[in-house]
Motif scaffolding. Sequence first.
Motif, mmCIF file in Angstrom:
data_model
loop_
_atom_site.group_PDB
_atom_site.id
_atom_site.type_symbol
_atom_site.label_atom_id
_atom_site.label_comp_id
_atom_site.label_asym_id
_atom_site.label_seq_id
_atom_site.Cartn_x
_atom_site.Cartn_y
_atom_site.Cartn_z
ATOM 1 N N ILE A 63 0.844 -1.202 0.000
ATOM 2 C CA ILE A 63 0.000 0.000 0.000
ATOM 3 C C ILE A 63 0.877 1.249 0.000
ATOM 4 C CG2 ILE A 63 -1.638 1.349 1.393
ATOM 5 C CD1 ILE A 63 -2.753 -1.393 2.374
ATOM 6 N N ASP A 64 1.970 1.202 0.758
ATOM 7 C CA ASP A 64 2.891 2.342 0.824
ATOM 8 C C ASP A 64 3.512 2.625 -0.545
ATOM 9 O OD1 ASP A 64 4.360 4.352 2.363
ATOM 10 O OD2 ASP A 64 6.112 3.117 1.940
ATOM 11 N N PHE A 65 3.884 1.558 -1.283
ATOM 12 C CA PHE A 65 4.430 1.749 -2.631
ATOM 13 C C PHE A 65 3.396 2.413 -3.538
ATOM 14 C CE2 PHE A 65 7.602 -1.612 -1.558
ATOM 15 C CZ PHE A 65 8.741 -0.897 -1.892
ATOM 16 N N CYS A 66 2.124 1.995 -3.407
ATOM 17 C CA CYS A 66 1.061 2.569 -4.239
ATOM 18 C C CYS A 66 0.845 4.050 -3.915
ATOM 19 C CB CYS A 66 -0.248 1.801 -4.045
ATOM 20 S SG CYS A 66 -0.212 0.123 -4.692
ATOM 21 N N SER A 67 1.005 4.393 -2.619
ATOM 22 C CA SER A 67 0.786 5.783 -2.211
ATOM 23 C C SER A 67 1.842 6.719 -2.791
ATOM 24 C CB SER A 67 0.798 5.883 -0.678
ATOM 25 O OG SER A 67 2.115 5.683 -0.167
ATOM 26 N N LYS A 68 2.952 6.152 -3.268
ATOM 27 C CA LYS A 68 4.036 6.959 -3.845
ATOM 28 C C LYS A 68 4.086 6.860 -5.366
ATOM 29 C CE LYS A 68 6.813 6.059 0.292
ATOM 30 N NZ LYS A 68 7.989 5.321 0.818
ATOM 31 N N SER A 69 3.116 6.178 -5.950
ATOM 32 C CA SER A 69 3.182 5.958 -7.406
ATOM 33 C C SER A 69 1.787 5.961 -8.026
ATOM 34 C CB SER A 69 3.894 4.631 -7.705
ATOM 35 O OG SER A 69 3.292 3.562 -6.993
ATOM 36 N N LYS B 224 4.051 1.453 -13.993
ATOM 37 C CA LYS B 224 5.488 1.553 -14.253
ATOM 38 C C LYS B 224 6.225 2.207 -13.084
ATOM 39 C CE LYS B 224 5.862 -0.423 -18.258
ATOM 40 N NZ LYS B 224 6.622 -1.698 -18.367
ATOM 41 N N ASP B 225 5.634 3.253 -12.546
ATOM 42 C CA ASP B 225 6.242 3.940 -11.405
ATOM 43 C C ASP B 225 6.244 3.030 -10.180
ATOM 44 O OD1 ASP B 225 7.521 6.192 -10.382
ATOM 45 O OD2 ASP B 225 5.674 6.987 -9.525
ATOM 46 N N PHE B 226 5.169 2.265 -10.017
ATOM 47 C CA PHE B 226 5.046 1.284 -8.934
ATOM 48 C C PHE B 226 6.167 0.244 -9.026
ATOM 49 C CE2 PHE B 226 3.327 -2.960 -7.853
ATOM 50 C CZ PHE B 226 3.075 -2.792 -6.499
ATOM 51 N N GLU B 227 6.396 -0.285 -10.245
ATOM 52 C CA GLU B 227 7.447 -1.277 -10.448
ATOM 53 C C GLU B 227 8.824 -0.681 -10.175
ATOM 54 O OE1 GLU B 227 6.841 -2.479 -14.444
ATOM 55 O OE2 GLU B 227 5.174 -3.845 -13.991
ATOM 56 N N ARG B 228 9.047 0.547 -10.668
ATOM 57 C CA ARG B 228 10.347 1.200 -10.463
ATOM 58 C C ARG B 228 10.638 1.377 -8.976
ATOM 59 N NH1 ARG B 228 9.251 4.035 -15.425
ATOM 60 N NH2 ARG B 228 7.943 5.530 -14.324
ATOM 61 N N TYR C 47 11.684 -2.005 -7.497
ATOM 62 C CA TYR C 47 13.022 -2.421 -7.923
ATOM 63 C C TYR C 47 14.109 -1.572 -7.260
ATOM 64 C CZ TYR C 47 11.519 -5.776 -11.463
ATOM 65 O OH TYR C 47 11.004 -6.875 -12.098
ATOM 66 N N ARG C 48 13.834 -0.271 -7.089
ATOM 67 C CA ARG C 48 14.836 0.579 -6.426
ATOM 68 C C ARG C 48 15.039 0.154 -4.968
ATOM 69 N NH1 ARG C 48 11.887 5.025 -8.823
ATOM 70 N NH2 ARG C 48 12.858 5.693 -10.772
ATOM 71 N N THR C 49 13.940 -0.135 -4.298
ATOM 72 C CA THR C 49 14.011 -0.507 -2.882
ATOM 73 C C THR C 49 14.678 -1.867 -2.692
ATOM 74 O OG1 THR C 49 11.973 0.714 -2.458
ATOM 75 C CG2 THR C 49 12.652 -0.873 -0.783
ATOM 76 N N TYR C 50 14.376 -2.794 -3.606
ATOM 77 C CA TYR C 50 14.890 -4.153 -3.456
ATOM 78 C C TYR C 50 16.002 -4.444 -4.450
ATOM 79 C CZ TYR C 50 10.937 -4.854 -0.413
ATOM 80 O OH TYR C 50 10.040 -4.748 0.620
ATOM 81 N N ASP C 51 16.795 -3.414 -4.733
ATOM 82 C CA ASP C 51 17.960 -3.608 -5.592
ATOM 83 C C ASP C 51 18.867 -4.651 -4.945
ATOM 84 O OD1 ASP C 51 20.851 -2.962 -6.474
ATOM 85 O OD2 ASP C 51 19.605 -1.883 -7.906
ATOM 86 N N PRO C 52 19.430 -5.595 -5.717
ATOM 87 C CA PRO C 52 20.249 -6.658 -5.127
ATOM 88 C C PRO C 52 21.468 -6.152 -4.383
ATOM 89 C CG PRO C 52 20.473 -6.627 -7.522
ATOM 90 C CD PRO C 52 19.333 -5.736 -7.177
ATOM 91 N N GLY D 213 18.110 0.969 -12.183
ATOM 92 C CA GLY D 213 17.698 0.371 -10.912
ATOM 93 C C GLY D 213 17.007 -0.948 -11.089
ATOM 94 N N GLY D 214 17.330 -1.662 -12.179
ATOM 95 C CA GLY D 214 16.703 -2.971 -12.385
ATOM 96 C C GLY D 214 15.316 -2.894 -12.963
ATOM 97 N N ASP D 215 14.962 -1.812 -13.594
ATOM 98 C CA ASP D 215 13.596 -1.630 -14.121
ATOM 99 C C ASP D 215 13.452 -2.295 -15.468
ATOM 100 O OD1 ASP D 215 11.076 -0.807 -14.624
ATOM 101 O OD2 ASP D 215 11.666 1.177 -15.327
ATOM 102 N N ARG D 216 13.078 -3.580 -15.420
ATOM 103 C CA ARG D 216 12.817 -4.305 -16.675
ATOM 104 C C ARG D 216 11.715 -5.306 -16.453
ATOM 105 N NH1 ARG D 216 17.920 -5.803 -20.543
ATOM 106 N NH2 ARG D 216 18.449 -3.681 -21.039
#
Length: 468
Positions: A244-250, A261-265, A268-273, A465-468
């Motif tokens: 829900i927090d990710f959705c509130s920012k995208s 797309k913003d949600f996915e980005r 991926y940024r938060t859970y970058d390996p 940031g792994g956005d694919r």
Amino acid sequence: MKNNWKEVQPKSIFQVAVSFPLSDQEQDILALLYQPIIGANAFSLYMTLLSEVAHTGVSESLFHADLITMMDKSIKEIQQARLKLEGIGLLDTFVKSDAELGTIFLYRLNHPETIERFFKDEVLTLTLLNSVGQRKLDKLFERLKPKFIQLTGYEEISANFKDVYLFREEQIVAQNDQLQQIEAAFNDARPRKKLSAVDESFDWAYFVQGIERLGIKLPNDHEGFKEEVYIFHNLFGITEIDMIDFCSKSFDYYSGEIDVKDFERGIYRTYDPDKQQRKSEVLRSERAKLSDADQQTYRYNSLKMNGFSEMDIQMIMDSEKNYPLNYLEALKSGKGGYTTPQERSLVKYLVSKSGLPNSVINILINYVYNIQKQPTLKAEYVNRIANEWAQSGITSPEKAIEHVREIAQKSKNQTQNKSRYSQNGRPIRQETLPDWVENPVEEQKLSKEEQAKLDKEIQDFLSKGGDR
């Protein structure tokens, strides 16, 4: 999966149905995009069944013995082909019981997706990539992608419909009933099937209520977004509240809809390996309400009583604590390696499509990386193992370990039997082993051009940031 093949005999009766004939383009799509995924046998089964459908849309009643003869395949091979067609949505199977004829089967053939819908479907595209490789996928995409002509500098002078054809609007009212009947005949009441990654451990209703309280709307493609949420939950262990927090920012401030797309980005940024990733909670026993520490002790003692060694128990408990991408990262970083974009896509595919629990996927990763000594996860080899484990009903890490050891023992016995056979000349019955046991995929060396292209793709991947 409902398995009615136990009832299939050569004398079992079946019919084939299809809503309307396949176009030439649809047959090209089957050959170019689906055949590499489903294989020659499944493609042959589809075309054989299609050839039996009459102009009425339904075939005559046939025996499975007829199908065996036409395809020159065993009932087991036809079974495997049928499952592949069902799994990818090209075939639906129905059964009914008849007092005199026994079980009767109806095979309903479905049309393949259009080129546009195929390539817009993440699961289908990734499955094709894992089947044919990046180079072949690029060639297929280049061949089939739309060719839009640049019209800069041109002025359109095309005639309008009413300038050329006689049309009376009053006919729409006069012939309304007939027009509606014709339109209704082409409406398919069946909901469109989509390859699903649904996981009941994620509370979708709670998640939806949470974003609605914030005044945020789901995107138009509800089901597609739902699949994304489930996949990310399985990959990273993201809770409903964090999602829900990710959705509130995208979300789009004007429409209030989630920007996918913003949600996915953001995820991926938060859970970058390269960053610290959170781990899942310890699996809990449904039979006892225990604290985390007591639950660990309970699990340890249960495994110990079942004869597992200390090393086995550590591997099992590690597989249950970590999500697949975390697990792979830990294995590779422990030896100074790194996870490639291709491996991340493969793990995402396994989570969404294989049906295997995360802990079993982790054991599979461990087997390929540590036992088979493969430096990277290769899609063809990993998918062969995952398919065999799924069909063998491997639902826990301990079952996966036992399965690997059982097959290894069979392989050892076969080697010994071959030695005895060569000594005394008597044939000895041998069981067929899965093709992944002693045949891992060899690493293919890339040309300089291919390596340069791959290096650029990796740099692009990391820079986004792994956005694919």
